[in-house]
Each structure stands twice: as C-alpha cells, then as structure tokens.
Design a protein around this motif. Structure first.
Motif, PDB file in Angstrom:
ATOM      1  N   UNK A 190       8.802 -13.321  15.738  1.00  0.00           N
ATOM      2  CA  UNK A 190       9.134 -12.909  14.564  1.00  0.00           C
ATOM      3  C   UNK A 190       8.079 -12.405  13.842  1.00  0.00           C
ATOM      4  N   UNK A 191       8.338 -11.271  12.648  1.00  0.00           N
ATOM      5  CA  UNK A 191       7.049 -11.093  11.817  1.00  0.00           C
ATOM      6  C   UNK A 191       7.124 -11.825  10.468  1.00  0.00           C
ATOM      7  N   UNK A 192       8.468 -12.661  10.013  1.00  0.00           N
ATOM      8  CA  UNK A 192       8.406 -13.432   8.925  1.00  0.00           C
ATOM      9  C   UNK A 192       7.325 -14.417   9.025  1.00  0.00           C
ATOM     10  N   UNK A 193       7.130 -15.277   9.892  1.00  0.00           N
ATOM     11  CA  UNK A 193       6.145 -16.286  10.014  1.00  0.00           C
ATOM     12  C   UNK A 193       4.689 -15.702   9.747  1.00  0.00           C
ATOM     13  N   UNK A 194       4.503 -14.419   9.838  1.00  0.00           N
ATOM     14  CA  UNK A 194       3.149 -13.851   9.630  1.00  0.00           C
ATOM     15  C   UNK A 194       3.077 -12.920   8.048  1.00  0.00           C
ATOM     16  N   UNK A 195       4.081 -13.129   7.436  1.00  0.00           N
ATOM     17  CA  UNK A 195       4.238 -12.568   6.010  1.00  0.00           C
ATOM     18  C   UNK A 195       3.240 -12.585   5.149  1.00  0.00           C
ATOM     19  N   UNK A 196       2.704 -13.917   5.077  1.00  0.00           N
ATOM     20  CA  UNK A 196       1.744 -14.284   4.256  1.00  0.00           C
ATOM     21  C   UNK A 196       0.304 -13.628   4.561  1.00  0.00           C
ATOM     22  N   UNK A 197      -0.326 -13.576   5.910  1.00  0.00           N
ATOM     23  CA  UNK A 197      -1.195 -12.625   6.368  1.00  0.00           C
ATOM     24  C   UNK A 197      -1.135 -11.422   5.929  1.00  0.00           C
ATOM     25  N   UNK A 198       0.009 -10.830   6.369  1.00  0.00           N
ATOM     26  CA  UNK A 198       0.528  -9.525   6.092  1.00  0.00           C
ATOM     27  C   UNK A 198       0.175  -9.103   4.479  1.00  0.00           C
ATOM     28  N   UNK A 199       0.771  -9.757   3.820  1.00  0.00           N
ATOM     29  CA  UNK A 199       0.749  -9.630   2.348  1.00  0.00           C
ATOM     30  C   UNK A 199      -0.637  -9.735   1.883  1.00  0.00           C
ATOM     31  N   UNK A 200      -1.460 -10.528   2.147  1.00  0.00           N
ATOM     32  CA  UNK A 200      -2.796 -10.756   1.639  1.00  0.00           C
ATOM     33  C   UNK A 200      -3.535  -9.324   2.310  1.00  0.00           C
ATOM     34  N   UNK A 201      -3.095  -8.939   3.410  1.00  0.00           N
ATOM     35  CA  UNK A 201      -3.933  -7.636   3.973  1.00  0.00           C
ATOM     36  C   UNK A 201      -3.494  -6.651   3.193  1.00  0.00           C
ATOM     37  N   UNK A 202      -2.178  -6.565   2.794  1.00  0.00           N
ATOM     38  CA  UNK A 202      -1.788  -5.336   1.922  1.00  0.00           C
ATOM     39  C   UNK A 202      -2.459  -5.370   0.424  1.00  0.00           C
ATOM     40  N   UNK A 203      -2.405  -6.481  -0.109  1.00  0.00           N
ATOM     41  CA  UNK A 203      -2.848  -6.582  -1.468  1.00  0.00           C
ATOM     42  C   UNK A 203      -4.370  -6.219  -1.504  1.00  0.00           C
ATOM     43  N   UNK A 204      -5.032  -6.894  -0.290  1.00  0.00           N
ATOM     44  CA  UNK A 204      -6.542  -6.398  -0.149  1.00  0.00           C
ATOM     45  C   UNK A 204      -6.826  -4.829  -0.019  1.00  0.00           C
ATOM     46  N   UNK A 205      -5.945  -4.211   0.791  1.00  0.00           N
ATOM     47  CA  UNK A 205      -6.136  -2.868   0.926  1.00  0.00           C
ATOM     48  C   UNK A 205      -5.732  -2.131  -0.550  1.00  0.00           C
ATOM     49  N   UNK A 206      -4.936  -2.472  -1.126  1.00  0.00           N
ATOM     50  CA  UNK A 206      -4.490  -1.873  -2.636  1.00  0.00           C
ATOM     51  C   UNK A 206      -5.451  -2.074  -3.540  1.00  0.00           C
ATOM     52  N   UNK A 207      -5.810  -3.534  -3.621  1.00  0.00           N
ATOM     53  CA  UNK A 207      -7.217  -3.786  -4.459  1.00  0.00           C
ATOM     54  C   UNK A 207      -8.357  -3.153  -4.096  1.00  0.00           C
ATOM     55  N   UNK A 208      -8.558  -2.527  -2.887  1.00  0.00           N
ATOM     56  CA  UNK A 208     -10.070  -1.947  -2.770  1.00  0.00           C
ATOM     57  C   UNK A 208     -10.063  -0.644  -3.388  1.00  0.00           C
ATOM     58  N   UNK A 209      -8.825  -0.213  -3.956  1.00  0.00           N
ATOM     59  CA  UNK A 209      -8.925   1.127  -4.766  1.00  0.00           C
ATOM     60  C   UNK A 209      -8.998   0.762  -6.279  1.00  0.00           C
ATOM     61  N   UNK A 210      -9.081  -0.197  -6.712  1.00  0.00           N
ATOM     62  CA  UNK A 210      -9.402  -0.888  -8.022  1.00  0.00           C
ATOM     63  C   UNK A 210     -10.951  -1.184  -8.627  1.00  0.00           C
ATOM     64  N   UNK A 211     -11.953  -0.934  -7.593  1.00  0.00           N
ATOM     65  CA  UNK A 211     -12.988  -1.176  -7.874  1.00  0.00           C
ATOM     66  C   UNK A 211     -13.501  -0.409  -8.939  1.00  0.00           C
ATOM     67  N   UNK A 212     -14.443  -0.629  -9.557  1.00  0.00           N
ATOM     68  CA  UNK A 212     -14.884   0.094 -10.639  1.00  0.00           C
ATOM     69  C   UNK A 212     -15.666   1.358 -10.316  1.00  0.00           C
ATOM     70  N   UNK A 213     -15.132   2.487 -10.855  1.00  0.00           N
ATOM     71  CA  UNK A 213     -15.346   4.068 -10.508  1.00  0.00           C
ATOM     72  C   UNK A 213     -14.793   4.429  -9.550  1.00  0.00           C
ATOM     73  N   UNK A 214     -13.734   3.704  -8.811  1.00  0.00           N
ATOM     74  CA  UNK A 214     -13.196   4.254  -7.712  1.00  0.00           C
ATOM     75  C   UNK A 214     -12.119   5.343  -8.244  1.00  0.00           C
ATOM     76  N   UNK A 215     -12.069   6.454  -7.377  1.00  0.00           N
ATOM     77  CA  UNK A 215     -11.230   7.461  -7.546  1.00  0.00           C
ATOM     78  C   UNK A 215     -10.574   7.852  -6.277  1.00  0.00           C
ATOM     79  N   UNK A 216      -9.265   7.842  -6.122  1.00  0.00           N
ATOM     80  CA  UNK A 216      -8.463   8.396  -4.831  1.00  0.00           C
ATOM     81  C   UNK A 216      -8.025   9.620  -5.213  1.00  0.00           C
TER      82      UNK A 216
END
Length: 216
Positions: A190-216
C-alpha cells in the motif's frame, strides 16, 4: 505489470460509474482489470464480456463499445481525484497541511482501488487533450486543482509569486512516479504507509520555489 488479476473465483462487481453488484458494474470491473493489464487497444469486447460473465450483447446494452467504456471509467476517476484534492485542500489554509492532506487523499484512493488508480495513471495520455483539442477541456481536473492550491499559497506569501504550472508538475511527479514504480513492481504494498515520506518530498519540491529571488 504486477498486481492485476482478471480471473477470480467470484466475478468482482464493484462499479466505477455503475452501482456495485449490477451487471454494468461487473462489465466495468472486468474491463478495468483487462485494460490495466493489457492496454485498451489489446482488449476486445468479447474478452470483456467473458471476464464479466455476460454476453457481448449485454455489454452493448450498457455501452456503445470498448472506447465509450474506457472513456467513461477514465473520466469518472479523473473527476473524483479533482474533487478529492479540492476537498483535502479545504481542510487547512497552510501549504504544508494542504500538501499532507492531498497526499493522504491520493494514497487512500490508490489503496482503496489500485486497479482503477493504475488505469487512470497508465491511460492519461490517451484521454487528456493535446493542444487545440477541446473535447474534454474540463477545468475541474487534478492538475488544475493542484495549480489552484499553489496559486493560493503564492497569494498568501508562502511561495514566491510566479508560474504555478512547474511546481504543480513537480509536486504531482512525486506521487505519480511513485505509483508508476508500484505498477512496474519496483515497490510493493500500500501507498498509505509511505504518505509521510511522500508528503515531505512534495513539500520540499514546493518550497524549493520559495527561495529568495526564485522566479518560476
């Protein structure tokens, strides 16, 4: 391709668009398993009917043909995913909590009905429109739902203002590539037991666009 089984001691009568337990539900479930296992093009209506334990005529009483059946099932789960993402996002007004809620929803849907989730994943390229094709140009879809979450986070100042398309693509990639690894047997269970790791990865990906001066 791993975890799909067509033959079973009892015919599965869980519907996709149909009421569970009905003939239409048996047809949908048989088609779903065959499509996920072999691809839509390789499957015949005769094979679907045989797997469902009905006549070919019974299949045609519910659907005009294989393509109509494949289309109906794809867009049923496609719209459900969009609705679930939007509902999950409404549980909180912070990006971290929304990301965790959306990942939890994805994992739950995948675990509840893996063949249906995998079918959607494997056939997205078949049904979603190419540029200029407006046959299924519905704004309520999983990608737009994620893009809207990101746009709202930008408005709140949690992410750097910019294009919401690239971070949405990257965040969805975490979930969808993981699911593809399950389809191809590289991960199991199942994927549900992995949801914390997946959530952390998604948040890290999203926050990578929030660094000072970053423009997407």
């Amino acid at each position: 391709m791993g975890e799909f089984t067509v033959a079973a001691p009892q015919i599965d009568r869980r519907g996709v668009t149909a009421t569970d337990g009905t003939t239409k539900a048996a047809i949908e479930r048989a088609a779903l398993l065959l499509f996920a296992q072999s691809g839509v093009d390789a499957v015949t209506t005769r094979e679907i009917a045989a797997a469902a334990g009905v006549s070919e005529g019974a299949l045609y009483r519910h659907y005009q043909g294989k393509e109509a059946l494949a289309d109906a099932m794809f867009f049923a789960i496609h719209k459900r995913l969009a609705a679930e993402i939007r509902a999950a996002a409404e549980q909180s007004d912070t990006l971290d909590a929304q990301a965790r809620a959306v990942v939890a929803a994805y994992c739950r849907i995948a675990d509840e009905d893996w063949p249906l989730f995998a079918y959607h994943l494997l056939t997205t390229h078949r049904f979603l429109p190419l540029p200029g094709d407006t046959r299924h140009d519905d704004p309520d879809n999983p990608v737009s739902a994620v893009e809207d979450i990101i746009s709202a986070a930008m408005q709140r100042g949690e992410l750097t203002q910019g294009d919401n398309v690239l971070p949405a693509a990257m965040a969805l990639g975490v979930m969808l590539q993981t699911a593809l690894h399950k389809v191809y047997g590289r991960i199991s269970g199942a994927l549900s037991p992995r949801q914390d790791a997946l959530s952390n990865a998604v948040i890290a990906v999203l926050k990578s666009s929030a660094t000072p001066g970053a423009t997407l």
